[in-house]
Design a protein around this motif. Structure first.
Motif, PDB file in Angstrom:
ATOM      1  N   GLY A 103      -9.664 -24.599 -10.302  1.00  0.00           N
ATOM      2  CA  GLY A 103      -9.995 -23.663 -11.334  1.00  0.00           C
ATOM      3  C   GLY A 103     -10.928 -22.639 -10.909  1.00  0.00           C
ATOM      4  O   GLY A 103     -11.346 -21.648 -11.765  1.00  0.00           O
ATOM      5  N   MET A 104     -11.392 -22.820  -9.842  1.00  0.00           N
ATOM      6  CA  MET A 104     -12.530 -21.805  -9.220  1.00  0.00           C
ATOM      7  C   MET A 104     -11.660 -20.281  -9.054  1.00  0.00           C
ATOM      8  O   MET A 104     -12.415 -19.372  -8.799  1.00  0.00           O
ATOM      9  N   VAL A 105     -10.478 -20.551  -8.569  1.00  0.00           N
ATOM     10  CA  VAL A 105      -9.471 -19.340  -8.066  1.00  0.00           C
ATOM     11  C   VAL A 105      -9.075 -18.753  -9.543  1.00  0.00           C
ATOM     12  O   VAL A 105      -8.449 -19.250 -10.320  1.00  0.00           O
ATOM     13  N   THR A 106      -9.015 -17.479  -9.294  1.00  0.00           N
ATOM     14  CA  THR A 106      -8.380 -16.579 -10.528  1.00  0.00           C
ATOM     15  C   THR A 106      -7.594 -15.666 -10.081  1.00  0.00           C
ATOM     16  O   THR A 106      -7.306 -15.380  -8.853  1.00  0.00           O
ATOM     17  N   ARG A 107      -6.743 -15.033 -10.939  1.00  0.00           N
ATOM     18  CA  ARG A 107      -5.776 -13.979 -10.354  1.00  0.00           C
ATOM     19  C   ARG A 107      -6.384 -12.713  -9.747  1.00  0.00           C
ATOM     20  O   ARG A 107      -5.693 -12.190  -8.893  1.00  0.00           O
ATOM     21  N   GLY A 108      -7.622 -12.476  -9.927  1.00  0.00           N
ATOM     22  CA  GLY A 108      -8.318 -11.548  -9.155  1.00  0.00           C
ATOM     23  C   GLY A 108      -8.918 -11.717  -7.783  1.00  0.00           C
ATOM     24  O   GLY A 108      -9.245 -10.841  -7.353  1.00  0.00           O
ATOM     25  N   ASP A 109      -8.566 -12.951  -7.679  1.00  0.00           N
ATOM     26  CA  ASP A 109      -9.025 -13.421  -6.230  1.00  0.00           C
ATOM     27  C   ASP A 109      -8.010 -13.213  -4.994  1.00  0.00           C
ATOM     28  O   ASP A 109      -6.799 -12.797  -5.211  1.00  0.00           O
ATOM     29  N   VAL A 110      -8.419 -13.245  -4.165  1.00  0.00           N
ATOM     30  CA  VAL A 110      -7.336 -13.380  -2.731  1.00  0.00           C
ATOM     31  C   VAL A 110      -7.893 -14.800  -2.018  1.00  0.00           C
ATOM     32  O   VAL A 110      -9.007 -14.961  -1.756  1.00  0.00           O
ATOM     33  N   VAL A 111      -6.660 -15.599  -1.713  1.00  0.00           N
ATOM     34  CA  VAL A 111      -6.857 -16.858  -1.101  1.00  0.00           C
ATOM     35  C   VAL A 111      -6.668 -16.801   0.588  1.00  0.00           C
ATOM     36  O   VAL A 111      -5.382 -16.044   0.872  1.00  0.00           O
ATOM     37  N   LEU A 112      -7.418 -16.957   1.317  1.00  0.00           N
ATOM     38  CA  LEU A 112      -7.317 -17.000   2.899  1.00  0.00           C
ATOM     39  C   LEU A 112      -7.119 -18.470   3.247  1.00  0.00           C
ATOM     40  O   LEU A 112      -8.147 -19.178   3.027  1.00  0.00           O
ATOM     41  N   ALA A 113      -5.997 -18.795   3.559  1.00  0.00           N
ATOM     42  CA  ALA A 113      -5.589 -20.298   4.092  1.00  0.00           C
ATOM     43  C   ALA A 113      -5.652 -20.421   5.452  1.00  0.00           C
ATOM     44  O   ALA A 113      -4.793 -19.754   6.082  1.00  0.00           O
ATOM     45  N   LEU A 114      -6.259 -21.420   5.980  1.00  0.00           N
ATOM     46  CA  LEU A 114      -6.268 -21.675   7.520  1.00  0.00           C
ATOM     47  C   LEU A 114      -5.611 -23.005   7.892  1.00  0.00           C
ATOM     48  O   LEU A 114      -5.927 -23.908   6.991  1.00  0.00           O
ATOM     49  N   SER A 115      -4.667 -22.980   8.844  1.00  0.00           N
ATOM     50  CA  SER A 115      -4.090 -24.305   9.345  1.00  0.00           C
ATOM     51  C   SER A 115      -3.329 -23.900  10.430  1.00  0.00           C
ATOM     52  O   SER A 115      -2.320 -23.167  10.313  1.00  0.00           O
TER      53      SER A 115
END
Length: 321
Positions: free
Chosen positions: A84-96
């Motif tokens: 719920g902290m993530v919004t449409r205006g954000d960018v997610v950077l995922a590391l794996s």
């Protein structure tokens, strides 16, 4: 060379080689990732599991302190409400490193549904996470520094270095300055050097040492002693600073005069006297004091009227020096 020394040498060489190899792996995806983050209206949300999660936390902190608002979200917690902290205006950077970490890939459908751009950083360009990302940054390494080629070592170092590369590229693209950096580090030494002004530290009002032009030298000595700043301002009838009388001036007076009782402060003061404006950086005041081998400065307004006094002790206690 001891076995321990040899092991450390081998580890450092393998990890440095892993970082060097990243240069050849940079492609248009890196540029696209930067473009997405520069266009981001919200925050860069960084996520990762296990050792990648620790690296992700550091990358988020580096981004945030260099002009790219960012925070870390644990992928396991994200699936249980924190998304719920993530919004449409954000960018997610995922590391794996594998690109197949279950807790991270589980977020893909949710991110696609809300339309949040995804940048992935993995060691496998063909992985699930890489294929579903808007931009994939390849941080593949030839082998881990661990002799079993199991413990994340070279791979986490490579991801950390690539995170720094992202942060610095964004910093330069934004025109981020040292003063911008200081604003997010007000408690650090750089913040103090770039943010503190003379007006934040100076003595003012009743704590401003001053005597009128034409005063007996005795009055100036009493004022210096009373205020304890090692000097006094000498004020002209129009309220401007005519000069200063300091502890150093007193020593010179004693060398040159045998009878002080008949002297006026005008006869022995330093004119016009070094002075700074209230908006001067405290660090600049330090330089002026050091260059002139003095321990105090008069602070004047635009009309050259004294408004404060600054002592080296104030600068020391504030942490500027």
């Amino acid at each position: 060379m001891s076995d321990l020394h040899a092991s450390a040498t081998r580890t450092l060489k393998l990890e440095s080689q892993a970082i060097a190899a990243l240069v050849e792996q940079l492609d248009d995806n890196f540029d696209h990732a930067c473009t997405l983050m520069l266009a981001c209206r919200g925050r860069v949300v960084v996520t990762g599991m296990g050792k990648s999660g620790h690296i992700a936390g550091k990358v988020a902190a580096t981004l945030a302190s260099t002009g790219t608002p960012a925070f870390f979200v644990h992928p396991g917690e994200a699936s249980h409400g924190d998304l719920g902290m993530v919004t449409r205006g954000d960018v997610v950077l995922a590391l794996s490193n594998s690109g197949e970490t279950g807790e991270v890939t589980a977020l893909l459908p949710l991110l696609k549904r809300i339309g949040t751009p995804l940048v992935s950083m993995t060691g496998r360009p063909g992985s699930t996470l890489a294929r579903h990302a808007d931009a994939h940054i390849n941080v593949a390494v030839e082998r881990e520094a661990c002799p079993l080629d199991l413990a994340p070592t070279s791979s986490t170092t490579a991801a950390l270095a690539m995170g720094d590369a992202l942060a610095v590229a964004l910093l330069e693209a934004r025109g981020f300055t040292a003063e911008d950096f200081a604003l997010s580090h007000p408690g650090g030494s750089l913040g103090k050097r770039l943010l503190l002004r003379v007006s934040d530290l100076m003595h003012r009002g009743k704590r401003l040492p001053q005597v009128a032009l034409g005063s007996p030298l005795r009055d100036a000595l009493i004022e210096i002693t009373r205020q304890g700043l090692g000097f006094t301002c000498v004020i002209s009838p129009d309220g401007t600073l005519a000069g200063v009388y300091t502890d150093g001036d007193l020593r010179r007076t004693l060398d040159q005069h045998t009878d002080l009782s008949e002297l006026c402060v005008d006869d022995v003061m330093t004119t016009p006297g070094l002075r700074v404006a209230p908006e001067t950086l405290a660090a600049e005041a330090v330089r002026i004091m050091e260059d002139n081998r003095i321990t105090a400065l008069a602070v004047v307004d635009r009309n050259q009227r004294p408004v404060g006094a600054l002592h080296m002790h104030d600068l020391l206690s504030s942490g500027v020096i």
